[in-house]
Design a protein around this motif. Sequence first.
Motif, short mmCIF file in Angstrom:
data_model
loop_
_atom_site.label_atom_id
_atom_site.label_comp_id
_atom_site.label_asym_id
_atom_site.label_seq_id
_atom_site.Cartn_x
_atom_site.Cartn_y
_atom_site.Cartn_z
N VAL B 37 77.51 -70.37 41.30
CA VAL B 37 76.32 -70.66 40.50
C VAL B 37 75.14 -69.83 41.00
O VAL B 37 74.28 -69.41 40.23
CB VAL B 37 75.99 -72.17 40.58
CG1 VAL B 37 74.60 -72.47 40.04
CG2 VAL B 37 77.04 -72.98 39.82
N LEU B 38 75.12 -69.57 42.30
CA LEU B 38 74.07 -68.76 42.91
C LEU B 38 74.45 -67.28 42.85
O LEU B 38 75.57 -66.92 43.19
CB LEU B 38 73.90 -69.14 44.39
CG LEU B 38 73.61 -70.61 44.68
CD1 LEU B 38 73.75 -70.88 46.17
CD2 LEU B 38 72.22 -70.96 44.20
N TYR B 56 65.93 -69.16 36.79
CA TYR B 56 65.58 -70.07 37.87
C TYR B 56 65.73 -69.37 39.21
O TYR B 56 66.82 -68.90 39.54
CB TYR B 56 66.54 -71.26 37.90
CG TYR B 56 66.18 -72.42 37.01
CD1 TYR B 56 65.19 -73.32 37.37
CD2 TYR B 56 66.85 -72.62 35.82
CE1 TYR B 56 64.88 -74.41 36.56
CE2 TYR B 56 66.56 -73.71 34.99
CZ TYR B 56 65.57 -74.59 35.38
OH TYR B 56 65.28 -75.66 34.58
N GLU B 57 64.68 -69.32 39.99
CA GLU B 57 64.79 -68.71 41.32
C GLU B 57 64.78 -69.78 42.40
O GLU B 57 64.11 -70.80 42.26
CB GLU B 57 63.64 -67.74 41.54
CG GLU B 57 63.72 -66.57 40.58
CD GLU B 57 62.65 -65.53 40.84
OE1 GLU B 57 62.11 -65.48 41.96
OE2 GLU B 57 62.36 -64.76 39.90
N LEU B 58 65.51 -69.50 43.48
CA LEU B 58 65.48 -70.44 44.61
C LEU B 58 64.32 -70.12 45.53
O LEU B 58 63.82 -68.98 45.58
CB LEU B 58 66.81 -70.41 45.38
CG LEU B 58 67.78 -71.48 44.88
CD1 LEU B 58 68.38 -71.07 43.55
CD2 LEU B 58 68.83 -71.80 45.90
N LYS B 59 63.88 -71.14 46.23
CA LYS B 59 62.83 -70.99 47.22
C LYS B 59 63.34 -70.08 48.33
O LYS B 59 64.52 -70.11 48.67
CB LYS B 59 62.53 -72.37 47.78
CG LYS B 59 61.26 -72.50 48.57
CD LYS B 59 60.95 -73.98 48.72
CE LYS B 59 60.30 -74.29 50.06
NZ LYS B 59 60.05 -75.74 50.18
N GLN B 61 64.11 -69.71 51.66
CA GLN B 61 64.25 -70.55 52.86
C GLN B 61 64.83 -69.73 54.00
O GLN B 61 65.46 -70.25 54.91
CB GLN B 61 65.17 -71.76 52.53
CG GLN B 61 64.55 -72.71 51.51
CD GLN B 61 65.52 -73.80 51.05
OE1 GLN B 61 66.43 -73.55 50.29
NE2 GLN B 61 65.30 -75.02 51.53
N GLY B 62 64.64 -68.41 53.93
CA GLY B 62 65.26 -67.53 54.92
C GLY B 62 66.58 -67.04 54.37
O GLY B 62 67.24 -67.75 53.64
N GLU B 64 68.99 -64.53 52.04
CA GLU B 64 68.93 -63.79 50.79
C GLU B 64 68.06 -64.49 49.74
O GLU B 64 67.92 -65.70 49.73
CB GLU B 64 70.35 -63.64 50.22
CG GLU B 64 71.31 -63.01 51.18
CD GLU B 64 72.72 -63.58 51.04
OE1 GLU B 64 73.66 -62.80 51.12
OE2 GLU B 64 72.86 -64.81 50.86
N LEU B 66 67.81 -65.78 46.17
CA LEU B 66 68.86 -66.21 45.23
C LEU B 66 68.28 -66.71 43.92
O LEU B 66 67.10 -67.09 43.84
CB LEU B 66 69.68 -67.33 45.88
CG LEU B 66 70.35 -66.98 47.21
CD1 LEU B 66 70.94 -68.22 47.86
CD2 LEU B 66 71.42 -65.92 47.00
N LEU B 68 69.71 -68.85 40.06
CA LEU B 68 70.84 -69.48 39.36
C LEU B 68 71.29 -68.57 38.23
O LEU B 68 70.46 -67.97 37.55
CB LEU B 68 70.41 -70.84 38.79
CG LEU B 68 69.89 -71.86 39.81
CD1 LEU B 68 69.64 -73.20 39.11
CD2 LEU B 68 70.86 -72.04 40.96
#
Lengths: 430, 430
Positions: B37-38, B56-59, B61-62, B64, B66, B68
């Motif tokens: 999914v990522l 949709y982007e991920l936060k 958090q250190g 890569e 990422l 969706l």
Amino acid sequence: QGTRDHAPAQAALRERLLSAVVSCFKRHGAAAIDTPVLELRETLVGKYGEGAKLIYELKDQGGELLALRYDLTVPFARYLAMNKITKMKRYHVAKVYRRDNPATTRGRYREFYQCDFDIAGQFDPMIPDAECLKIVHEILSDLQLGDFVIKVNDRRILNGVFAVCGVPESQFIPACCTVDKLDKVPWEEVRSEMVGEKGLSPEAADRIGEYVQLHGGLDLIEQLLQDPKLSQNKVAKEGLGDMKLLFEYLSLFGITGKISFDLSLARGLDYYTGVIFEAVLLQQDNEHLEEPLSVGSVAGGGRYDGLVGMFDAKGRKVPCVGVSIGIERIFSILEQRLEASGEKLRTTETQVLVATPQKHLLAARMKLISELWDAGIKAEMLYKKDPKLLKQLQYCEDTGIPLAVIVGEQELADGVVKLRDVATRKEVRM
Amino acid sequence: QGTRDHAPAQAALRERLLSAVVSCFKRHGAAAIDTPVLELRETLVGKYGEGAKLIYELKDQGGELLALRYDLTVPFARYLAMNKITKMKRYHVAKVYRRDNPATTRGRYREFYQCDFDIAGQFDPMIPDAECLKIVHEILSDLQLGDFVIKVNDRRILNGVFAVCGVPESQFIPACCTVDKLDKVPWEEVRSEMVGEKGLSPEAADRIGEYVQLHGGLDLIEQLLQDPKLSQNKVAKEGLGDMKLLFEYLSLFGITGKISFDLSLARGLDYYTGVIFEAVLLQQDNEHLEEPLSVGSVAGGGRYDGLVGMFDAKGRKVPCVGVSIGIERIFSILEQRLEASGEKLRTTETQVLVATPQKHLLAARMKLISELWDAGIKAEMLYKKDPKLLKQLQYCEDTGIPLAVIVGEQELADGVVKLRDVATRKEVRM
């Protein structure tokens, strides 16, 4: 990092594995539900103890603050509370996400499937709990993964142990997390974490050590029920009483041979309130060792009677018990076993290839294959106008298609086809 | 927002629907793959044109950056390039994510399933393309959704039209996006967007308008092949030649009756390079209207010969064509239809309930149900020590369990069980 693509052979193996698990869940009368991969961030906060730092959060792009689900249990509890459902037996097979350190050879990924079966509702004690253990037993037996043991414990027994050893109640959960490491590290290390990091007194730690290194069966339950200290502790006594009942039911199910009442089992998650369990595979090829080595957990679960209440405005509780099958580790084992065997898994289900032996017959192939598809037959043809017959038959062999239907000029004129068995090369006109 | 839980009835309907679609994909010889999914954010950038803002982007958090996945096509192309695969027929059924404005009654969600079938590889022209259209035809017919039409066009024909109407090449993609709106708004609005927002000359827009409002069949293809301007344009001629071949193949498949060559079809995505198509359901209940109203797209796809090359270090291309079934809209239609019919879908598959008519028989029930499970029979029992027989039979009626096996004291003594047909109330001892 920590994710992977599934090539067709892997996807086929996974489909086979998931379908075995789902069959078992359906055999036990569970209904499927599905929840979004995205949950509100606040739904996940405060449910996972030390696991919380592994939650994937979405970027704030306006609107709600979202996170990827960490397991299927919290979304299930949220679902029950939101819909005011007080009774349900459901399964859910889906991907979950954890920003963990991947250990891909052991089957630990950041994106992985969970296969969960849970029973929600107020029922007579230990009947649903026993069924969860029966399910683990059925699945691990079905999949022929080799010998296994299902460790069982109860959070109430652990809490009772902590209480009678002089641990203050606020320290129960940290103590639990530390005990949980006993399957990986020796008691001495666990003890020093208890005293050093968690601040327990050396005496308390030593007293805990005497209990949590015990494991056995019904006899151990009886022994602890007579234990002068534990038998005075209300929650421990409840837990031990229920454990005895559980063993009675498991004996009716005929599975006590694989069950071990193990006081070192603690499980890392905050939300468990009663019975907890974990299945581990036993190493086969170390016959010189006295006790077989465990190669890691392949299923786990337990009772969580308080979780649904955390999502209900009035705190109404719905008792739940459930099991999660550790499908990734099982998948790794089956994948390695398949590789070692040299067996080739078919990745398609095609029954017949539509072939032509001469040129200028594409139209005949297309008409025939269209009839086959419309009749529900799984059929392929090569995407070439004039493929050689040899190439077409080779394709059958490469991909495991058992039959070829051959239409040549003669067959067209006679209004027949030749059906060829690819393996035996036998042909019939029909 | 824009996501939803699936209750058991919905999950059962979805399982039925997905299984019909997957059956069709397997009937055509496709293998399954699965991708995460990522995806890396950079994988998705620059592939979706105006859609990119919905990713949709991920936060951070250190590690890569990422996002969706937005569809299953770009991950498929990434997969092919990464593994240097030049030939593959695959299907993929999974959820994708778009930060779109949800319109849930019409089946538009932010998390939704896509069901994709794609053929990658260098083959003789239009044979795989024709199969994709056959698949759409089979699925929409199987699901009995009512009348439908599959619109077909070719990006090369559209580009040829833009070229001969005097549009500079840099404006082809924006012009395409504008033309794509013709199924929702009248030509006048499209024209004013072309002139106003996209900066085309009024004359160019008018000339485009003459072409893109055409639709028909083989005769229209022949007519355009004779068109004094288009026939002089190399890409348009190629596209029209292939369109003619496609119609020939579709006629061998017997499906031209549902196909419309429609020059207004443009499709929003950047990556298409050849044939494009889209299936729309036609409104049934407007018999007084001359032309049936379309109720929206339920499948779409096309050829994208350049996408895989974007992920290959050396830019090596792998031609692809594929189709995506718009399962959410179909699901909404079937859900509404089911509701209207009052039919109740069973959410479990339980074959038999193990019941007891007297007290103190829990042990007998547990022993028997355990035997049934081990024999592969789907069985349930109530999680109560001493349930009333009436309650047990009521449970069968509520959940659609067809049989009850009843063990009373007499049956235990005789070594038999009573098997009861819940609907007819007939009983046999066995």
